[in-house]
Motif scaffolding. Structure first.
Motif, PDB file in Angstrom:
ATOM      1  N   HIS A  78       0.848  -1.228   0.093  1.00 40.49           N
ATOM      2  CA  HIS A  78      -0.080  -0.099   0.155  1.00 40.49           C
ATOM      3  C   HIS A  78       0.771   1.201   0.108  1.00 40.49           C
ATOM      4  O   HIS A  78       0.537   2.056   0.741  1.00 40.49           O
ATOM      5  CB  HIS A  78      -1.069  -0.251   1.356  1.00 40.49           C
TER       6      HIS A  78
ATOM      7  N   GLU B 257       4.390   1.724   0.649  1.00 40.35           N
ATOM      8  CA  GLU B 257       5.404   1.627   1.704  1.00 40.35           C
ATOM      9  C   GLU B 257       6.587   2.202   1.010  1.00 40.35           C
ATOM     10  O   GLU B 257       7.228   3.015   1.244  1.00 40.35           O
ATOM     11  CB  GLU B 257       5.852   0.575   2.175  1.00 40.35           C
TER      12      GLU B 257
ATOM     13  N   HIS C 256      -2.255  -5.844   7.084  1.00 40.20           N
ATOM     14  CA  HIS C 256      -0.832  -5.362   7.270  1.00 40.20           C
ATOM     15  C   HIS C 256      -0.641  -3.702   7.652  1.00 40.20           C
ATOM     16  O   HIS C 256      -1.480  -3.118   7.062  1.00 40.20           O
ATOM     17  CB  HIS C 256       0.062  -5.537   5.629  1.00 40.20           C
TER      18      HIS C 256
ATOM     19  N   HIS D 242       1.142  -0.834   9.644  1.00 34.47           N
ATOM     20  CA  HIS D 242       2.605   0.008  10.052  1.00 34.47           C
ATOM     21  C   HIS D 242       2.203   1.073  10.923  1.00 34.47           C
ATOM     22  O   HIS D 242       1.356   1.733  10.860  1.00 34.47           O
ATOM     23  CB  HIS D 242       3.064   0.778   8.615  1.00 34.47           C
TER      24      HIS D 242
END
Ligand code: CU
Length: 464
Positions: A82, A84, A186, A188
């Motif tokens: 996405h 990164e 996912h 972060h």
């Protein structure tokens, strides 16, 4: 006058002008070499008078659209990333340098609280083209509202707003989250830097189990009332959004239904600007000018009397000073002499001047940059956190594996070699106008002590 306006509206109907096709009329052909004054082939473009009823058959358009869309369908695959790696490498490597990022749990249930904690160093060699981190917001990147954030700390202090970070400063953070929607995601931690973008921390996969219907988000207000944050004020929010949307759309349509741009322009040119606005338009304009502020004030007064004890939304900037130096703490000093990147070997080589000011022998254990970690195969491997940052377990090699003795000063060459430079899009650095690298170098002594130094240097690419 009225009839003249009507006629001009008819003649200048913009849709007819738009549909008129251009015709190329060839006055002289290139074959017979007839050229105009400037030496061009004598071809003139002529726009004929507007014609009505000339348009593409809609079926053809639909088939074409369908064809284009089906190509997208054929190549559609689930998205596994996405963005990164989207930010320029020099920003990812020389702004927020994350390390020691840990998740308390990666498998948990709806309503269960977990936390992510870690540390970061703000690079002293902050890129010149990136605005200074005067307003930075620590956030969690999620695919939608799958978690809620319940607490957030910077240097162990709770805070809510954006914060000013100091280049060269060291910080730790902790964010407490609560599972909301079940699934596999996912996630972060990341910093939103004002006017720059999102600098991602290392990501992990989280598995949230359970039922979304069980999720609760009740809080107590300052008046002691319990409210459910999932539904509180929802009807009110929908009402006001719809109200303004309808009002604004109506106002827009009121003007758009009339001839726009070119027709209006022509009328202005013809000195007919007074005909563009009718007395009724003026009445409506006045009604809105008075009505909207009155309505806002009335609604505000009602709210203020219903909730007398309220605080406004907080828009200040938090001031949290950095911790005592964790990186470049003064015990082990590292000076970067130069850095070279060999493109075919995907190897970054650093020449370093290292001075061991501690009382024990030390070894280089790891080099980390842009969430990629390179470990020295000749040194005992440090414990890996739960964070799945991309790691090359033997990617770091040193020209002299002997530990650096206390008080010793040594010039060393270290090489970080792995295809990760390419797959993580960090090698794009050599195409940037700012080809400087930054990262953290970790030293360990035998007694479990760790020393961290920051590296920074201009990178010279070698293409063969
Ligand atoms: Cu991710």
């Amino acid at each position: 006058m009225k009839t003249l306006i009507k006629e001009s509206h008819y003649k200048l109907n913009p849709s007819m002008v738009r549909l008129a096709h251009h015709e190329r009329i060839q006055l002289g052909s290139p074959e017979n070499g007839q050229k105009d004054y400037y030496g061009r082939n004598n071809i003139t473009t002529v726009r004929p008078e507007p014609v009505e009823g000339h348009h593409q058959p809609p079926l053809k358009c639909l088939i074409l659209l369908g064809l284009i869309f089906s190509v997208y369908m054929l190549t559609m695959q689930p998205v596994m990333a996405h963005g990164e790696k989207a930010l320029e490498p020099f920003i990812r490597m020389r702004t927020i340098q994350w390390y020691d990022v840990q998740w308390s749990k990666q498998k948990f249930n709806v309503n269960e609280e977990i936390s992510v904690s870690g540390k970061f160093h703000v690079a002293e060699d902050w890129p010149a083209s990136v605005p200074k981190p005067e307003a930075a917001f620590l956030n969690i990147s999620t695919p939608g509202p799958v978690l809620i954030r319940t607490e957030r700390y910077l240097n162990d202090k709770p805070y809510m707003n954006s914060v000013a970070l100091q280049p060269g400063g060291d910080y730790n953070f902790k964010v407490v989250l609560k599972g909301r929607l079940p699934g596999h995601y996912h996630i972060h931690p990341f910093f939103n830097l004002k006017d720059t973008g999102q600098v991602m921390g290392p990501g992990v996969w989280l598995d949230i189990a359970g039922d979304a219907a069980d999720f609760t988000n009740d809080i107590q207000t300052i008046n002691g009332e319990m409210v459910n944050m999932e539904t509180y004020g929802l009807g009110n929010g929908i009402f006001w959004h719809s109200f303004w949307a309808v009002l604004a759309t109506t106002w827009l349509l009121w003007w758009v239904r009339r001839p726009l741009f070119i027709a209006r322009y022509r009328m202005l040119q013809a000195g007919l600007e007074d005909e563009l606005i009718t007395p009724f338009d003026r009445k409506i304009g006045k009604a809105i000018l008075i009505g909207v502020p009155l309505l806002v004030f009335a609604a505000y007064s009602m709210t203020a009397s219903k909730y007398p004890k309220a605080i406004p939304l907080q828009a200040s900037l938090n001031q949290i000073l950095p911790l005592p130096a964790q990186v470049n703490a003064g015990v082990v000093n590292v000076e970067t002499v130069k850095a070279e990147y060999r493109v075919p070997e995907r190897t970054m080589t650093f020449t370093l001047k290292i001075k061991n000011g501690s009382d024990k022998p030390i070894q280089i254990g790891e080099f980390a940059t842009g969430n990629v970690r390179f470990f020295n195969k000749d040194a005992p491997k440090p414990e890996l956190g739960s964070s799945e940052s991309v790691a090359s377990s033997e990617g770091l090699s040193v020209d002299n594996a002997a530990p650096i003795q206390p008080g010793e000063q040594r010039t060393m060459t270290i090489a970080a070699k792995d295809a990760l430079w390419e797959s993580e899009r960090l090698d794009g650095l050599i195409n940037d106008a700012d080809s400087r690298i930054g990262g953290l170098l970790f030293f360990y002594d035998g007694a479990g002590e760790r020393y961290i130094s920051s590296l920074t240097a201009a990178v010279i690419p070698k293409f063969n």
